[in-house]
Design an enzyme around this catalytic site. Structure first.
Site, PDB file in Angstrom:
ATOM      1  N   THR A  73      11.997  -6.628  15.808  1.00  0.00           N
ATOM      2  CA  THR A  73      12.878  -6.521  16.125  1.00  0.00           C
ATOM      3  C   THR A  73      13.089  -7.744  15.632  1.00  0.00           C
ATOM      4  OG1 THR A  73      12.634  -6.527  18.395  1.00  0.00           O
ATOM      5  CG2 THR A  73      12.683  -4.846  17.208  1.00  0.00           C
ATOM      6  N   LYS A  74      13.212  -9.347  16.111  1.00  0.00           N
ATOM      7  CA  LYS A  74      13.487 -10.281  16.373  1.00  0.00           C
ATOM      8  C   LYS A  74      13.315 -11.053  15.346  1.00  0.00           C
ATOM      9  CE  LYS A  74      10.757 -11.985  20.482  1.00  0.00           C
ATOM     10  NZ  LYS A  74      10.885 -12.431  21.735  1.00  0.00           N
TER      11      LYS A  74
ATOM     12  N   SER B 194      -0.404  -1.806   8.822  1.00  0.00           N
ATOM     13  CA  SER B 194      -0.327  -0.623   8.640  1.00  0.00           C
ATOM     14  C   SER B 194       0.428   0.195   9.642  1.00  0.00           C
ATOM     15  CB  SER B 194      -1.284   0.209   8.828  1.00  0.00           C
ATOM     16  OG  SER B 194      -2.172   0.479   7.502  1.00  0.00           O
TER      17      SER B 194
ATOM     18  N   HIS C 234      23.388   4.449   9.486  1.00  0.00           N
ATOM     19  CA  HIS C 234      25.133   5.039   9.637  1.00  0.00           C
ATOM     20  C   HIS C 234      25.857   4.100  10.739  1.00  0.00           C
ATOM     21  CE1 HIS C 234      24.090   9.126   8.108  1.00  0.00           C
ATOM     22  NE2 HIS C 234      22.589   9.244   8.294  1.00  0.00           N
TER      23      HIS C 234
ATOM     24  N   ASN D 128       0.770  -1.196  -0.595  1.00  0.00           N
ATOM     25  CA  ASN D 128       0.457  -0.103   0.635  1.00  0.00           C
ATOM     26  C   ASN D 128       0.792   1.178   0.107  1.00  0.00           C
ATOM     27  OD1 ASN D 128      -1.933   1.991   0.439  1.00  0.00           O
ATOM     28  ND2 ASN D 128      -2.909   0.328   1.443  1.00  0.00           N
TER      29      ASN D 128
END
Length: 190
Positions: free
Chosen positions: A164-165, A141, A115, A84
Site C-alpha cells: 500500500t506504500k 502468488s 468507485h 501466471n
C-alpha cells in the site's frame, strides 16, 4: 492469443509495441500456468479509446488474465514480463512494470478503488495514484499492489502481501498486510 481471450473494448492505437513485432512476442492466455491452481477459463482485455497498453518487449500471460485501462489509464510492461494464472491489472492513471518481472498466480494490481467516495462537502476523498514495479521483481502468488505503491528493483513481494506504500531500497523482501520491508540485501533467480 488463446481463443478464450475476449477483447471487450480495444481500439486503434491503444496497444503499442516498442520493439519490432516477432511471432509469439506477446502471448495471452497461453499455458496452464502453475499446476494445481484453479483459474478462469477466459482472459479479458478492456482498453478504452483514451488509454494505452505498451509492451517494451516480450510478455507472457497464462490463462485468466484481466487487463483493464479506463479514464486515460496506461499500463506499461517492460521486457520479458511473465504473469501466471488470474493476473488482474486495472489502471486509471499509470502502472509501470520494469524488465524481467515475474507475477505469481492470483495477483491484483489497481491504481484506483473502482468507485469514487465523497466527503460531506462532496469532495472526492479516494484519488487514484500511479503504481511502479521495478525491474527483476517477483510478485508472489495472491499478492496485491494498490494505488500509490512502488516496488523497487531486484525485490520480492511475499505470498499474500498487500503493498500500500512506496519502498525505495532495492534488493528487499516486502511482506505482510500491509506490507513492510522484512529482509534486506537479497536477490532471486527464476
Amino acid at each position: 492469443m488463446d481463443y478464450r481471450t475476449k477483447f471487450c473494448s480495444l481500439h486503434r492505437n491503444t496497444v503499442a509495441l516498442n520493439e519490432t513485432p516477432k511471432f509469439g512476442m506477446i502471448k495471452i492466455g497461453w499455458g496452464e500456468g502453475a499446476v494445481g491452481n484453479e483459474c478462469s477459463r477466459f482472459s479479458y482485455w478492456t482498453v478504452k479509446k483514451e488509454c494505452k497498453v505498451t509492451f517494451a518487449g516480450s510478455a507472457h500471460f497464462a490463462r485468466g488474465v484481466s487487463l483493464r485501462a479506463d479514464d486515460g489509464g496506461q499500463i506499461v510492461f517492460g521486457k520479458n514480463f511473465t504473469a501466471n494464472q488470474n493476473f488482474f491489472c486495472a489502471s486509471n492513471t499509470v502502472i509501470t512494470f520494469g524488465d524481467n518481472v515475474l507475477a505469481g498466480w492470483n495477483i491484483h494490481i489497481r491504481d484506483g478503488d473502482g468507485h469514487l467516495i465523497f466527503d460531506q462537502k462532496n469532495c472526492v476523498i479516494n484519488t487514484n495514484r500511479p503504481i511502479s514495479v521495478g525491474s527483476k521483481v517477483w510478485i508472489g502468488s495472491y499478492g496485491t499492489i494498490l494505488k500509490g505503491a512502488a516496488v523497487p528493483d531486484n525485490s520480492v513481494v511475499a505470498l499474500g502481501s498487500i503493498v500500500t506504500k512506496s519502498f525505495s531500497e532495492s534488493n528487499i523482501i516486502i511482506g505482510g498486510i500491509p506490507a513492510v520491508m522484512i529482509k534486506k540485501n537479497v536477490h532471486w533467480e527464476k
